[in-house]
Design a protein around this motif. Structure first.
Motif, PDB file in Angstrom:
ATOM      1  N   VAL A   1       6.947   6.033  -1.918  1.00 38.51           N
ATOM      2  CA  VAL A   1       5.713   6.689  -1.494  1.00 38.51           C
ATOM      3  C   VAL A   1       6.054   7.930  -0.696  1.00 38.51           C
ATOM      4  O   VAL A   1       7.159   8.072  -0.172  1.00 38.51           O
ATOM      5  N   LEU A   2       5.069   8.843  -0.597  1.00 35.71           N
ATOM      6  CA  LEU A   2       5.192  10.032   0.231  1.00 35.71           C
ATOM      7  C   LEU A   2       3.839  10.320   0.853  1.00 35.71           C
ATOM      8  O   LEU A   2       2.839  10.476   0.146  1.00 35.71           O
ATOM      9  N   VAL A   3       3.823  10.391   2.179  1.00 35.46           N
ATOM     10  CA  VAL A   3       2.594  10.740   2.883  1.00 35.46           C
ATOM     11  C   VAL A   3       2.512  12.253   2.969  1.00 35.46           C
ATOM     12  O   VAL A   3       3.434  12.915   3.468  1.00 35.46           O
ATOM     13  N   ASP A   4       1.411  12.811   2.485  1.00 37.22           N
ATOM     14  CA  ASP A   4       1.179  14.249   2.509  1.00 37.22           C
ATOM     15  C   ASP A   4      -0.160  14.492   3.195  1.00 37.22           C
ATOM     16  O   ASP A   4      -1.227  14.375   2.577  1.00 37.22           O
ATOM     17  N   ASN A   5      -0.083  14.818   4.506  1.00 38.72           N
ATOM     18  CA  ASN A   5      -1.294  14.974   5.306  1.00 38.72           C
ATOM     19  C   ASN A   5      -2.121  13.691   5.247  1.00 38.72           C
ATOM     20  O   ASN A   5      -1.635  12.636   5.651  1.00 38.72           O
ATOM     21  N   ASP A   6      -3.333  13.737   4.711  1.00 42.81           N
ATOM     22  CA  ASP A   6      -4.195  12.548   4.653  1.00 42.81           C
ATOM     23  C   ASP A   6      -4.100  11.844   3.316  1.00 42.81           C
ATOM     24  O   ASP A   6      -4.881  10.925   3.043  1.00 42.81           O
ATOM     25  N   SER A   7      -3.145  12.268   2.480  1.00 43.80           N
ATOM     26  CA  SER A   7      -2.993  11.661   1.158  1.00 43.80           C
ATOM     27  C   SER A   7      -1.635  10.980   1.065  1.00 43.80           C
ATOM     28  O   SER A   7      -0.741  11.207   1.887  1.00 43.80           O
ATOM     29  N   ILE A   8      -1.513  10.158   0.036  1.00 42.30           N
ATOM     30  CA  ILE A   8      -0.246   9.486  -0.205  1.00 42.30           C
ATOM     31  C   ILE A   8       0.029   9.480  -1.695  1.00 42.30           C
ATOM     32  O   ILE A   8      -0.841   9.205  -2.518  1.00 42.30           O
ATOM     33  N   PHE A   9       1.283   9.866  -2.024  1.00 41.28           N
ATOM     34  CA  PHE A   9       1.750   9.770  -3.405  1.00 41.28           C
ATOM     35  C   PHE A   9       2.448   8.425  -3.537  1.00 41.28           C
ATOM     36  O   PHE A   9       3.298   8.071  -2.722  1.00 41.28           O
ATOM     37  N   SER A  10       2.097   7.715  -4.587  1.00 40.68           N
ATOM     38  CA  SER A  10       2.661   6.379  -4.805  1.00 40.68           C
ATOM     39  C   SER A  10       3.191   6.296  -6.221  1.00 40.68           C
ATOM     40  O   SER A  10       2.481   6.567  -7.193  1.00 40.68           O
ATOM     41  N   SER A  11       4.483   5.924  -6.322  1.00 40.76           N
ATOM     42  CA  SER A  11       5.127   5.866  -7.638  1.00 40.76           C
ATOM     43  C   SER A  11       5.014   4.463  -8.225  1.00 40.76           C
ATOM     44  O   SER A  11       5.201   3.462  -7.526  1.00 40.76           O
ATOM     45  N   ASN A  12       4.729   4.440  -9.525  1.00 42.21           N
ATOM     46  CA  ASN A  12       4.581   3.170 -10.227  1.00 42.21           C
ATOM     47  C   ASN A  12       5.369   3.231 -11.526  1.00 42.21           C
ATOM     48  O   ASN A  12       6.102   4.196 -11.777  1.00 42.21           O
ATOM     49  N   LYS A  13       5.218   2.241 -12.370  1.00 47.77           N
ATOM     50  CA  LYS A  13       5.941   2.192 -13.639  1.00 47.77           C
ATOM     51  C   LYS A  13       5.436   3.283 -14.580  1.00 47.77           C
ATOM     52  O   LYS A  13       4.349   3.169 -15.158  1.00 47.77           O
ATOM     53  N   GLY A  14       6.221   4.363 -14.715  1.00 45.93           N
ATOM     54  CA  GLY A  14       5.894   5.404 -15.663  1.00 45.93           C
ATOM     55  C   GLY A  14       4.816   6.348 -15.225  1.00 45.93           C
ATOM     56  O   GLY A  14       4.388   7.205 -16.015  1.00 45.93           O
TER      57      GLY A  14
ATOM     58  N   ASN B   1      -2.826  -5.218   1.261  1.00 44.02           N
ATOM     59  CA  ASN B   1      -3.397  -5.367  -0.074  1.00 44.02           C
ATOM     60  C   ASN B   1      -2.287  -5.747  -1.051  1.00 44.02           C
ATOM     61  O   ASN B   1      -1.123  -5.882  -0.666  1.00 44.02           O
ATOM     62  N   GLY B   2      -2.661  -5.884  -2.286  1.00 42.23           N
ATOM     63  CA  GLY B   2      -1.717  -6.397  -3.272  1.00 42.23           C
ATOM     64  C   GLY B   2      -1.171  -5.371  -4.232  1.00 42.23           C
ATOM     65  O   GLY B   2      -0.837  -5.719  -5.379  1.00 42.23           O
ATOM     66  N   HIS B   3      -1.051  -4.131  -3.800  1.00 36.45           N
ATOM     67  CA  HIS B   3      -0.451  -3.123  -4.692  1.00 36.45           C
ATOM     68  C   HIS B   3       0.917  -3.611  -5.181  1.00 36.45           C
ATOM     69  O   HIS B   3       1.731  -4.100  -4.403  1.00 36.45           O
ATOM     70  N   SER B   4       1.161  -3.436  -6.450  1.00 31.60           N
ATOM     71  CA  SER B   4       2.411  -3.951  -7.019  1.00 31.60           C
ATOM     72  C   SER B   4       3.115  -2.876  -7.840  1.00 31.60           C
ATOM     73  O   SER B   4       2.525  -1.858  -8.215  1.00 31.60           O
TER      74      SER B   4
END
Length: 994
Positions: free
Chosen positions: A209-222, A201-204
């Motif tokens: 990122v951090l995978v936590d079990n079935d979830s993912i933390f994704s860092s972006n601008k601010g 996909n085109g996430h920009s």
């Protein structure tokens, strides 16, 4: 009434505000000012051996048990700028540089991979290990490297002007995903047995990122997002509209207790720092972790020791203990100086008041309340205020509330007795005042019956039987058994003990005081602290020694703990827990039990000053400035062994690093005799408190251990040749346990001249040489004996020849003619005298020929007799003169026999033919040097004669003399000198050793 309620609510709010505290986590900050080569820490990794690797913008650092090792380009690193670190399953470390590719470290050397080896780009942004592959993210593309063959597979980035900058990797459903900054999410999958990069996909604008079990933390601008993984990798997914947080997160870690920490740096904003992700919110931990930096860019987590490592762009690296042994609860501006515990409550003395805790609720008794209680007593009491005429302290009733100082707090009769500089307060567990006593004493205690004992440094002691009426018994300080200069006390059983810094131990028992010094029980005078220790007592001296004593039936000293065995010299408190003695000093806390010492200090988070202590159940509380510590004694008192292994890391021989690689277990290191200056560097397994480790070594099992050292290295200068089995003992002060194991077996070979074969060879050569010399000497001795026999034979022959020469037929014939002449002439007297002289001469000849030497007096007697016989033929016309040096003892000096007569005979035979006027023969003896005798025979005869008869006699007589002297070892040319001139006489000089 409303005003009263408002006041109570205000006080309640004030109490809550002042009682609130926050836990502070112990930590350290490493910067370029101390252990780091640069303050910008781009990457962090805790490897499988619990070794921390720190990548900076100017070098790589290895931190192993607080030993720092540095790597730079000159050591094999591709580039000093290290932006990424990973470890593969072969336990090889991979370091990504921003500009020169990847460096692979096998523990001994680096190997580099760059664009020339097939890498897609040299600017490495991320490394990710999975299975047999290392995934390499760069600023413009992805490469995959086989960790065994180092074969590189690179993926060309999608066409376009935008850099394909990789920010992170993650795994989902057995596939590896690539997170880019502004090119989208990709996955690496096999197509036609070839790996391919497939866009998802085109996430920009993704930073991490951090995978936590079935979830993912994704860092972006601010902001950051939390999404289900299944949605995040969906080709139709777009970032959710709900934005969490308020900064850019560059790195995440998840701890063992499922806490998530985030490293944030807002680039142009100041909202960065260290955060905890809690309930989808960013909670700043800058204060608790003491991390002031707003530019946090890297994180690492040590699961074994529960430590968080925080890398910053501007302030180096921070190390935080997330689950410390010692927890500090900060109360800003509030110092805790005392603890006490009653039946249903506990109390804490702070510099701003007394905090009571009862039934899960807390209340504070401020200093102002204490002052009001005092003022109320002074205003309402009907008893006269004590004036202390017996030198007890006067109370200053003008002291303000803010100037109140606490001396101590004790519990008696389920009351808290608080001793201050404005008096003594007895406070109920409910916080109400039981009574106030206008007494000023720095140390109070109670008898077994509950009577108050008030001490005074110089004024004696009072024991109060009735506090309502102030009835007491005063024990004068002049009485020998009255305690003076009391600094500590303890009520135990039927005794109350008092300690003095000048006069030792006292006890109140049977309504009286007893001085242990005066009674001759214990002569230790300078005492400071006391506590129970089971049935015993522990007492410390002013100078830091601790005695464990028993005073039940009789006083016994069970053990002395000298201050040399403790960390610190000044003891601040003593307490106990289940038979363990707890000792607080200016350096930390020591727990002692059964010869085991455990030491806690700032490395575990315990910093100075330690003001007071109290054990509550299994927790030790320690008061300090700005808060208090709590320590779980169950965890600290019986810790597991933390040192489980010892590994030899490096060997330096004569200052040169040993290049043979690691020494295999059990293999003996063999070194030449001149390779005997050795430096060994070793380490234990990862340890949470490496500064608590002390090291000792011994070269062989029968040797003594070396003095403890804090450096994990051993320097052995100028080792003599021998075999060594080097043992190392690790003393772990954090557990009180030791660990011993062999480190290295080695042998220093002797030089060849000290080897057994050389010594054996040399011994053989020496024995052969000795035997050869012996045989040679034996042969020479035989030859010498033969020569000696021949010489002896020849010597005897020469003597016989000399005798024959002296008794030659011509001489005998002449003598017989002379006798016949006298007989025929009827000159019976001369005939008899001549015959007697001749017979005596014959006898002396026979006597002398058997002796090698004769006395000089005997030689002179013989010559005189011979001359008399010869001179008779000349009608005694030849004048004979004998001269002897008065320095010569003629009865002591010996000369060889049969030497002088030959030369005297020549005088009579050749020197004086007819016609010589006044013929004279002079014989003299002179000592020309010590042990050197010169014999001189001179005549005034005809001198040189060429007659054959003269030559013949000289050849027979003189030559015999010369031969005998030569046989005796003389230099004949020097020993015999004959000077003769025609018509001027002859002089013969014989130089003999006497």
């Amino acid at each position: 009434m409303p005003s009263c309620k408002i006041t109570k609510l205000f006080l309640l709010f004030l109490f809550c505000a002042t009682a609130a505290f926050s836990q502070n986590y112990p930590g350290k900050n490493y910067t370029a000012a101390n252990q780091l080569p640069n303050n910008s820490v781009r990457s962090l990794l805790v490897d499988s051996n619990n070794i921390l690797w720190i990548g900076t913008e100017n070098g790589l650092v290895k931190k192993e048990n607080d030993v720092f090792t540095y790597f730079f380009e000159e050591d094999g690193l591709a580039l000093n700028s290290c932006w990424a670190i990973a470890e593969d399953k072969n336990k090889h470390l991979w370091f990504g540089s921003y500009g020169a590719g990847v460096s692979i470290f096998d523990g001994f050397q680096f190997k580099g991979l760059s664009e020339k080896d097939g890498l897609v780009h040299n600017e490495i942004t991320k490394l990710y290990a999975s299975g047999n592959y290392m995934y390499v993210g760069t600023s413009d593309g992805v490469s995959v490297i086989d960790i065994n063959t180092h074969k590189v597979i690179s993926f060309n980035p999608p066409a376009g002007d935008v850099l394909f900058r990789v920010q992170d990797f993650f795994r989902y459903q057995n596939e590896t995903y690539v997170v880019t900054y502004n090119s989208g999410i990709y996955k690496i999958q096999n197509k036609n047995n070839q790996p391919a990069l497939v866009e998802v996909n085109g996430h920009s604008f993704i930073y991490s990122v951090l995978v936590d079990n079935d979830s993912i933390f994704s860092s972006n601008k601010g902001f950051f997002t939390k999404s289900p993984l299944v949605d995040y990798v969906d080709e139709n997914d777009s970032l959710p509209q709900k934005k969490l947080g308020n900064s850019i997160i560059w790195d995440y870690v998840k701890t063992g207790d499922n806490k998530i920490f985030a490293a944030a740096w807002g680039i142009y904003d100041t909202d960065g720092g260290i955060y905890e992700v809690e309930n989808n919110r960013l909670i700043s931990r800058a204060s608790e972790f003491n991390v002031p930096s707003k530019e946090v860019i890297s994180l690492a987590y040590d699961a074994k020791f529960e430590k968080l490592y925080v890398g910053t762009k501007d302030a180096g690296m921070f190390e935080i203990a997330l689950n410390p042994q010692i927890k500090f609860h900060r109360t800003e501006g509030k110092s805790i100086t005392g603890f006490a515990e009653a039946k249903n409550s506990s109390a804490v003395i702070r510099n701003d008041g007394i905090v009571l805790k009862r039934g899960g609720k807390e209340q504070i008794i401020p200093l102002s309340q204490l002052k009001k209680w005092q003022e109320n007593y002074v205003a309402t009491t009907k008893l006269p205020l004590p004036r202390h005429p017996d030198d007890f302290y006067e109370l200053d009733y003008s002291i303000k509330a803010g100037e109140i100082r606490f001396y101590d707090i004790k519990v008696n009769g389920n009351l808290y007795w608080v001793n201050t500089n404005i008096g003594i307060f007895a406070i109920r567990e409910t916080g109400e005042l039981e009574r106030y006593l206008p007494l000023h004493s720095e140390e109070i205690n109670f008898t077994q019956a509950g009577e108050l004992i008030e001490t005074n440094p110089y004024g004696g002691v009072r024991v109060y039987s009735d506090l309502d009426a102030f009835t007491y018994t005063h024990f004068e300080q002049t009485v020998p058994h009255t305690p003076t200069m009391v600094v500590s006390s303890l009520q135990k059983g039927n005794k109350t003990y008092f300690l003095s810094v000048f006069s030792g131990l006292y006890a109140w028992e049977n309504n009286g005081f007893k001085s242990y010094v005066k009674e001759g029980i214990w002569n230790e005078k300078k005492l400071k602290h006391i506590t129970t220790l089971g049935r015993d007592l522990a007492i410390s001296t002013e100078f830091g020694d601790v005695y464990i004593v028993n005073d039940d039936a009789s006083f016994k000293i069970l053990k002395k703990i000298p201050r040399a065995q403790l960390q610190g010299n000044s003891i601040s408190f003593l307490t106990e827990y289940k038979g363990t003695l707890i000792i607080g000093t200016e350096k930390g806390l020591t727990l002692y039990k059964d010869q085991r010492f455990i030491f806690l200090d700032e490395e575990q988070g315990l910093e100075q000053a330690l003001l007071s202590a109290r054990v509550n159940k299994s927790t030790l509380f320690i008061g300090s400035y700005g808060g208090m510590y709590d320590i779980d004694l169950e965890a600290v008192n019986e810790p597991p062994a933390l040192v489980e292994n010892l590994l030899l890391k490096e060997i330096f021989i004569n200052n040169n690093k040993f290049s043979a690689g690691p020494i295999a277990g059990g293999e003996k290191l063999k070194l030449a005799h001149n390779e005997n200056t050795i430096l060994l560097k070793f380490s234990t397994n990862a340890h949470p408190f490496p500064n608590k480790l002390k090291y000792q070594y011994r070269l062989n099992a029968n040797d003594n251990w070396s003095l403890p050292s804090s450096n994990p290295e051993i320097f052995l200068p100028a080792l003599p040749p021998d075999e060594y089995e080097l043992d190392v003992r690790v003393l772990d002060q954090s557990t009180g346990l030791g660990y011993t194991r062999p480190l290295l077996n080695m042998v220093i070979l002797p030089p060849f001249w000290k080897t057994w074969w050389f010594i054996l060879l040399l011994t053989g050569i020496i024995l052969l040489a000795v035997y050869s010399i012996y045989q040679y000497e034996l042969l020479q001795a035989r030859k010498f004996e033969e020569q000696k026999g021949q010489l002896r034979k020849r010597f005897e022959e020469t003597k016989m020849e000399a005798l024959l020469a002296q008794m030659n037929p011509h001489f005998i014939f002449n003598a017989m003619n002379s006798i016949q002449y006298y007989i025929m002439d009827s000159d019976i007297d001369n005939a008899s005298r001549f015959l007697g002289d001749f017979a005596k001469l014959i006898r002396l000849n026979l006597d002398h020929c058997t002796k090698p030497t004769i006395l000089l007096v005997e030689e002179i007697e013989y010559l005189q007799l011979y001359i008399r016989v010869e001179n008779t033929r000349f009608n005694n016309n030849i004048k004979v003169i004998f001269e002897t040096d008065p320095l010569i003892d003629i009865y002591e000096v010996e000369i060889p026999t049969m030497l002088l007569q030959t030369f005297v005979e020549n005088v009579f035979v050749h020197a004086f033919p007819a016609g010589i006027k006044d013929p004279t023969l002079k014989i003299s003896f002179k000592l020309v040097a010590e042990g050197v005798l010169r014999c001189k025979i001179e005549d005034n005869g005809i001198g040189i004669s060429n007659t054959s008869a003269h030559k013949l006699h000289e050849s027979k007589g003189v030559n015999l003399v010369k031969e005998r002297l030569a046989l005796l070892g003389y230099d004949v040319a020097e020993a015999v000198q004959v000077n003769a001139e025609k018509d001027k006489g002859t002089t013969v000089l014989l130089t003999l050793n006497v």
